[in-house]
Design a protein around this motif. Structure first.
Motif, PDB file in Angstrom:
ATOM      1  N   GLY A 242       0.802  -1.214   0.000  1.00 38.04           N
ATOM      2  CA  GLY A 242       0.000   0.000   0.000  1.00 38.04           C
ATOM      3  C   GLY A 242       0.833   1.259   0.000  1.00 38.04           C
ATOM      4  O   GLY A 242       0.469   2.272  -0.615  1.00 38.04           O
ATOM      5  N   LYS A 282      -6.221   6.673  -2.815  1.00 37.32           N
ATOM      6  CA  LYS A 282      -6.074   5.209  -2.930  1.00 37.32           C
ATOM      7  C   LYS A 282      -7.274   4.487  -2.334  1.00 37.32           C
ATOM      8  O   LYS A 282      -7.829   3.566  -2.958  1.00 37.32           O
ATOM      9  CB  LYS A 282      -4.798   4.767  -2.209  1.00 37.32           C
ATOM     10  CG  LYS A 282      -4.579   3.261  -2.186  1.00 37.32           C
ATOM     11  CD  LYS A 282      -3.385   2.904  -1.334  1.00 37.32           C
ATOM     12  CE  LYS A 282      -3.630   3.187   0.136  1.00 37.32           C
ATOM     13  NZ  LYS A 282      -2.480   2.789   0.986  1.00 37.32           N
ATOM     14  N   ILE A 283      -7.697   4.919  -1.158  1.00 32.40           N
ATOM     15  CA  ILE A 283      -8.842   4.292  -0.506  1.00 32.40           C
ATOM     16  C   ILE A 283     -10.113   4.495  -1.330  1.00 32.40           C
ATOM     17  O   ILE A 283     -10.925   3.591  -1.482  1.00 32.40           O
ATOM     18  CB  ILE A 283      -9.011   4.851   0.918  1.00 32.40           C
ATOM     19  CG1 ILE A 283      -7.825   4.428   1.801  1.00 32.40           C
ATOM     20  CG2 ILE A 283     -10.329   4.374   1.541  1.00 32.40           C
ATOM     21  CD1 ILE A 283      -7.785   5.108   3.148  1.00 32.40           C
ATOM     22  N   THR A 286     -10.229   2.160  -4.314  1.00 30.04           N
ATOM     23  CA  THR A 286     -10.514   0.746  -4.018  1.00 30.04           C
ATOM     24  C   THR A 286     -12.006   0.460  -3.998  1.00 30.04           C
ATOM     25  O   THR A 286     -12.423  -0.694  -4.119  1.00 30.04           O
ATOM     26  CB  THR A 286      -9.909   0.326  -2.660  1.00 30.04           C
ATOM     27  OG1 THR A 286     -10.500   1.122  -1.619  1.00 30.04           O
ATOM     28  CG2 THR A 286      -8.407   0.511  -2.643  1.00 30.04           C
ATOM     29  N   THR A 287     -12.811   1.493  -3.813  1.00 32.72           N
ATOM     30  CA  THR A 287     -14.253   1.299  -3.781  1.00 32.72           C
ATOM     31  C   THR A 287     -14.933   1.813  -5.053  1.00 32.72           C
ATOM     32  O   THR A 287     -16.159   1.830  -5.146  1.00 32.72           O
ATOM     33  CB  THR A 287     -14.871   2.029  -2.570  1.00 32.72           C
ATOM     34  OG1 THR A 287     -14.555   3.420  -2.641  1.00 32.72           O
ATOM     35  CG2 THR A 287     -14.318   1.462  -1.272  1.00 32.72           C
TER      36      THR A 287
END
Length: 292
Positions: A242, A282-283, A286-287
């Protein structure tokens, strides 16, 4: 995983003393404890229902250390004195610390007799083993408060691709933290232990264990036979996790900022702001169910 000790539960074994389980992560650390006589370990909830502490250490000018959330909060104000990513440097030679890593660090890394080390704002040199020791001490203190007793024995997980020098450096850091290391387990293997403990019907199966963490990417192929775990093959990359995804995003953000004429994006504080923004992006990605 912090619940690596569960492999003993498969054999109906219970510890004769309290055992601390630690997933000593690149970015976050998870803590568990297996109490004497208990059928299984417990993962400890730290605060606000969170199950991890940031693997950040603030090395204060008075010689004391602050570990976890408060250290991470002070990163922007004390970029040279808040140390992180120790797992990427522990047991390594200085020449192995690539520009891809150091380019995005807010702290200064120096050559300390062939080993990488942090150089604080006051010039003091701190080895990555000392940073890991402070994180392990914090984990030990949290677990002892949770249990209400002194803890001396621990199981610690490391990346599958850690060499013997890196493993020994981790053991040395734990001993300095007052812990006797019963076992060093690889993270994918620990994940397989936990999986089989929850799903015993998968005995006599082969497992492909995919472990993508904050700093490493590991794959292990294992077979499970009568509760025994046999590692068939293991591989990975200690510089693909990550944190590296963050670095790629930071590089793109820096490029775009320079194109717009923004200056000083190479300094520590802008880097810290960009890292925080990159992690948010980034988070969010991811969704995201659409290509952007």
């Amino acid at each position: 995983m912090a619940i690596a000790g569960e492999r003993f539960a498969l054999q109906n074994l219970r510890p004769v003393y309290n055992v601390l389980g630690i997933d000593l992560g690149t970015t976050n650390t998870v803590i568990a404890v297996w109490r004497t006589g208990s059928p299984s370990p417990e993962v400890i909830t730290i605060e606000n229902n969170e199950r991890s502490i940031p693997s950040y250490v603030w090395c204060k000018t008075d010689g004391t250390f602050d570990v976890g959330k408060n250290a991470a909060r002070n990163l922007k104000q004390f970029p040279d004195d808040v140390c992180y990513d120790a797992k990427r440097m522990i047991g390594q030679h200085f020449t192995n610390i690539t520009a891809l890593q150091s380019e995005y660090w807010s702290f200064k890394v120096v050559n300390n007799n062939g080993r990488p080390a942090y150089q604080l704002s006051n010039g003091k040199i701190i080895e990555p083993e000392e940073i890991s020791t402070q994180v392990l001490k914090k984990a030990k203190t949290i677990a002892e408060t949770f249990v209400g007793a002194i803890l001396q024995h621990a199981v610690i997980t490391v990346p599958a691709y850690f060499n013997n020098t890196q493993k020994q450096a981790t053991i040395d850091a734990a001993e300095k933290a007052g812990l006797n290391v019963l076992s060093i387990e690889t993270e994918p293997t620990a994940a397989a232990f936990a999986f089989n403990y929850d799903h015993k019907r998968f005995d006599d199966y082969n497992l492909f264990v995919f472990d993508l963490g904050g700093g490493t990417f590991d794959i292990t192929i294992m077979s499970i036979q009568d509760g025994r775990f046999i590692v068939k093959a293991s591989g990975g990359d200690n510089n693909l996790g990550g944190r590296d995804f963050d670095n790629v995003l930071i590089k793109e953000l820096m490029k775009r900022l320079k194109e717009t004429g923004t200056q000083n994006s190479d300094n520590s504080k802008p880097k810290i702001r960009l890292r925080a923004l990159a992690e948010i992006i980034k988070i969010a990605l991811t969704t995201c169910d659409k290509h952007v």
